[in-house]
Scaffold this motif. Structure first.
Motif, PDB file in Angstrom:
ATOM      1  N   ALA A   1       0.830  -1.204   0.000  1.00 23.03           N
ATOM      2  CA  ALA A   1       0.000   0.000   0.000  1.00 23.03           C
ATOM      3  C   ALA A   1       0.867   1.257   0.000  1.00 23.03           C
ATOM      4  N   ALA A   2       1.918   1.250   0.809  1.00 27.17           N
ATOM      5  CA  ALA A   2       2.771   2.438   0.914  1.00 27.17           C
ATOM      6  C   ALA A   2       3.403   2.780  -0.435  1.00 27.17           C
ATOM      7  N   CYS A   3       3.671   1.756  -1.237  1.00 21.89           N
ATOM      8  CA  CYS A   3       4.309   1.969  -2.549  1.00 21.89           C
ATOM      9  C   CYS A   3       3.300   2.114  -3.681  1.00 21.89           C
ATOM     10  N   ASN A   4       2.004   2.030  -3.345  1.00 17.13           N
ATOM     11  CA  ASN A   4       0.980   1.990  -4.394  1.00 17.13           C
ATOM     12  C   ASN A   4       1.220   0.838  -5.360  1.00 17.13           C
ATOM     13  N   TRP A   5       1.685  -0.270  -4.817  1.00 13.36           N
ATOM     14  CA  TRP A   5       1.917  -1.456  -5.626  1.00 13.36           C
ATOM     15  C   TRP A   5       0.774  -2.449  -5.430  1.00 13.36           C
ATOM     16  N   THR A   6       0.526  -3.238  -6.449  1.00 12.18           N
ATOM     17  CA  THR A   6      -0.543  -4.226  -6.428  1.00 12.18           C
ATOM     18  C   THR A   6       0.003  -5.605  -6.081  1.00 12.18           C
ATOM     19  N   PRO A   7      -0.461  -6.202  -4.972  1.00 11.71           N
ATOM     20  CA  PRO A   7      -0.048  -7.579  -4.697  1.00 11.71           C
ATOM     21  C   PRO A   7      -0.848  -8.534  -5.573  1.00 11.71           C
ATOM     22  N   VAL A   8      -0.168  -9.284  -6.408  1.00 12.68           N
ATOM     23  CA  VAL A   8      -0.831 -10.242  -7.297  1.00 12.68           C
ATOM     24  C   VAL A   8      -0.553 -11.648  -6.787  1.00 12.68           C
ATOM     25  N   LYS A   9      -1.612 -12.403  -6.570  1.00  9.78           N
ATOM     26  CA  LYS A   9      -1.437 -13.773  -6.076  1.00  9.78           C
ATOM     27  C   LYS A   9      -0.907 -14.648  -7.206  1.00  9.78           C
ATOM     28  N   SER A  10       0.192 -15.302  -6.960  1.00  8.54           N
ATOM     29  CA  SER A  10       0.720 -16.236  -7.951  1.00  8.54           C
ATOM     30  C   SER A  10      -0.285 -17.358  -8.166  1.00  8.54           C
ATOM     31  N   ASP A  11      -0.462 -17.781  -9.411  1.00  3.46           N
ATOM     32  CA  ASP A  11      -1.363 -18.908  -9.679  1.00  3.46           C
ATOM     33  C   ASP A  11      -0.637 -20.250  -9.525  1.00  3.46           C
ATOM     34  N   LEU A  12       0.638 -20.195  -9.190  1.00  2.00           N
ATOM     35  CA  LEU A  12       1.426 -21.428  -9.134  1.00  2.00           C
ATOM     36  C   LEU A  12       2.024 -21.722  -7.762  1.00  2.00           C
ATOM     37  N   VAL A  13       2.346 -20.669  -7.010  1.00  2.00           N
ATOM     38  CA  VAL A  13       2.922 -20.876  -5.672  1.00  2.00           C
ATOM     39  C   VAL A  13       2.185 -19.988  -4.681  1.00  2.00           C
ATOM     40  N   ASP A  14       2.338 -20.300  -3.414  1.00  2.00           N
ATOM     41  CA  ASP A  14       1.579 -19.625  -2.361  1.00  2.00           C
ATOM     42  C   ASP A  14       2.295 -18.347  -1.909  1.00  2.00           C
ATOM     43  N   ALA A  15       2.377 -17.401  -2.821  1.00  2.00           N
ATOM     44  CA  ALA A  15       3.075 -16.136  -2.530  1.00  2.00           C
ATOM     45  C   ALA A  15       2.615 -15.076  -3.533  1.00  2.00           C
ATOM     46  N   PRO A  16       2.690 -13.807  -3.139  1.00  2.00           N
ATOM     47  CA  PRO A  16       2.300 -12.719  -4.028  1.00  2.00           C
ATOM     48  C   PRO A  16       3.521 -12.073  -4.698  1.00  2.00           C
ATOM     49  N   TYR A  17       3.267 -11.422  -5.823  1.00  2.00           N
ATOM     50  CA  TYR A  17       4.348 -10.643  -6.438  1.00  2.00           C
ATOM     51  C   TYR A  17       3.871  -9.220  -6.710  1.00  2.00           C
ATOM     52  N   VAL A  18       4.811  -8.387  -7.102  1.00  2.00           N
ATOM     53  CA  VAL A  18       4.511  -6.978  -7.367  1.00  2.00           C
ATOM     54  C   VAL A  18       3.987  -6.845  -8.794  1.00  2.00           C
ATOM     55  N   GLY A  19       2.709  -6.505  -8.930  1.00  2.00           N
ATOM     56  CA  GLY A  19       2.115  -6.388 -10.259  1.00  2.00           C
ATOM     57  C   GLY A  19       2.836  -5.400 -11.150  1.00  2.00           C
ATOM     58  N   GLU A  20       3.398  -4.363 -10.543  1.00  2.00           N
ATOM     59  CA  GLU A  20       4.051  -3.300 -11.313  1.00  2.00           C
ATOM     60  C   GLU A  20       5.500  -3.629 -11.698  1.00  2.00           C
ATOM     61  N   ALA A  21       6.063  -4.709 -11.154  1.00  2.00           N
ATOM     62  CA  ALA A  21       7.436  -5.078 -11.518  1.00  2.00           C
ATOM     63  C   ALA A  21       7.445  -5.681 -12.918  1.00  2.00           C
ATOM     64  N   PRO A  22       8.434  -5.359 -13.725  1.00  2.00           N
ATOM     65  CA  PRO A  22       8.423  -5.850 -15.107  1.00  2.00           C
ATOM     66  C   PRO A  22       8.662  -7.355 -15.234  1.00  2.00           C
ATOM     67  N   LEU A  23       9.306  -7.931 -14.220  1.00  2.00           N
ATOM     68  CA  LEU A  23       9.710  -9.338 -14.308  1.00  2.00           C
ATOM     69  C   LEU A  23       9.545  -9.983 -12.944  1.00  2.00           C
ATOM     70  N   VAL A  24       8.857 -11.127 -12.906  1.00  2.00           N
ATOM     71  CA  VAL A  24       8.652 -11.800 -11.617  1.00  2.00           C
ATOM     72  C   VAL A  24       8.962 -13.295 -11.752  1.00  2.00           C
ATOM     73  N   ILE A  25       9.455 -13.843 -10.644  1.00  2.00           N
ATOM     74  CA  ILE A  25       9.868 -15.240 -10.608  1.00  2.00           C
ATOM     75  C   ILE A  25       9.073 -15.919  -9.503  1.00  2.00           C
ATOM     76  N   GLU A  26       8.416 -16.996  -9.837  1.00  2.00           N
ATOM     77  CA  GLU A  26       7.611 -17.722  -8.850  1.00  2.00           C
ATOM     78  C   GLU A  26       8.377 -18.974  -8.419  1.00  2.00           C
ATOM     79  N   CYS A  27       8.558 -19.114  -7.103  1.00  2.00           N
ATOM     80  CA  CYS A  27       9.435 -20.173  -6.598  1.00  2.00           C
ATOM     81  C   CYS A  27       8.760 -21.009  -5.528  1.00  2.00           C
ATOM     82  N   ARG A  28       9.029 -22.303  -5.576  1.00  2.00           N
ATOM     83  CA  ARG A  28       8.670 -23.157  -4.444  1.00  2.00           C
ATOM     84  C   ARG A  28       9.967 -23.472  -3.704  1.00  2.00           C
ATOM     85  N   LEU A  29       9.867 -23.491  -2.385  1.00  2.00           N
ATOM     86  CA  LEU A  29      11.061 -23.682  -1.560  1.00  2.00           C
ATOM     87  C   LEU A  29      11.627 -25.091  -1.745  1.00  2.00           C
ATOM     88  N   LEU A  30      12.905 -25.158  -2.072  1.00  2.00           N
ATOM     89  CA  LEU A  30      13.539 -26.448  -2.343  1.00  2.00           C
ATOM     90  C   LEU A  30      14.529 -26.822  -1.240  1.00  2.00           C
TER      91      LEU A  30
END
Lengths: 193, 193
Positions: free
Chosen positions: A94-123
């Motif tokens: 909220a402070a950054c006016n960023w959108t938390p987007v729920k990953s459809d593949l892992v149980d974590a959110p990413y920054v909608g406004e970031a140009p590139l995102v990586i979805e990871c499961r803990l190994l």
């Protein structure tokens, strides 16, 4: 002549990445790190190191997942802020006016406004000392259409990631192209041949 | 709108580092990697990932030590070459006209001509998949006098490290300064306060 500068974390350059997690109340959180990198090609993996005291640490342990949002140079102010406050106290999205987007593949959110995102499961989780290293298997990478090249891959000149110079507390963008990888070295001929 | 680009090692930016080792015959070898980074502050540690098939892999296992030489942008041709041939076949130091300098602290050589070198003792070995991650405790960092700032630390603008864009096979130098770390984010005020 080389001088000793001591046993310090002054390897360079180091990336600026945003690690995304959900806390126990499903609130999305994001945290800036510079201690990270790619660590395996197959399976594709990244590593991020966090102090156990961070709010994100427990979240990764609990959800066995995290994302890495790679900010562009236009987002350097937000990325800096996100590394200086805790998700315990602040809704950083909220402070950054960023959108938390729920990953459809892992149980974590990413920054909608970031140009590139990586979805990871803990190994793997490797306790080293002040920092714990989390190795995440890359389940998918998502990129804004605008930063994808004709080759179908994210174009670093469009993503415009930046690096952190922790020794002198500065951020730097990337500069000019220096040459073609696995090609420009061919001009060197070993002496023994 | 974000597009999936698949589960690939396209995190960015990634460093270009030269891992130095001695082989079983005490011959110095050097190998370029981009899969690496800092992974702990205390003790200070770096991680480098190598395929088991590499000549350097067995050397790190045997000597429990390695160095990281950080090349400057003026050394991009040599750094590229060193990543494309094996120390089994080639004396890479000789081919590059580089001087192997024996570390006085760990059982590994570094590149005398590199502006910044990190001496590491092997702390952890983590088998991940195609790559094995070696975590090295930083025993010392040595820098050319010319790249040390008034503060006594290596100055990234003088070391001039560069990054590898593996997706599009390019190297890039660093560019302009974007701001002061742990400072520029202070302009952001959380909404809830």
């Amino acid at each position: 002549m080389k001088q000793s500068v001591g046993a310090k974390t002054m390897a360079m350059p180091t990336p600026v990445w945003l690690v995304g997690t959900y806390d126990a109340n499903n609130k999305p959180n994001i945290m800036t790190i510079a201690w990270g990198g790619i660590c395996c090609s197959t399976p594709p993996c990244v590593t991020v190191s966090l102090r156990r005291a961070t709010f994100s640490y427990a979240a990764i342990e609990a959800r066995k997942a995290f994302t890495v949002s790679i900010p562009s140079r236009q987002q350097v102010v937000e990325a800096d802020y996100v590394g200086t406050v805790s998700g315990r106290d602040i809704d950083k999205f909220a402070a950054c006016n960023w959108t938390p987007v729920k990953s459809d593949l892992v149980d974590a959110p990413y920054v909608g406004e970031a140009p590139l995102v990586i979805e990871c499961r803990l190994l793997h989780t490797l306790e080293i000392g002040l920092h714990t290293q989390f190795v995440g298997e890359i389940v998918d990478i998502k990129a804004d259409e605008a930063v994808i090249s004709a080759k179908g891959y994210p174009d670093i000149t469009k993503v415009q990631p930046f690096v952190c110079d922790s020794a002198h507390r500065r951020y730097f963008g990337l500069g000019d192209e220096l040459g073609i990888a696995w090609e420009i070295g061919k001009t060197i001929r070993p002496k023994e041949l």
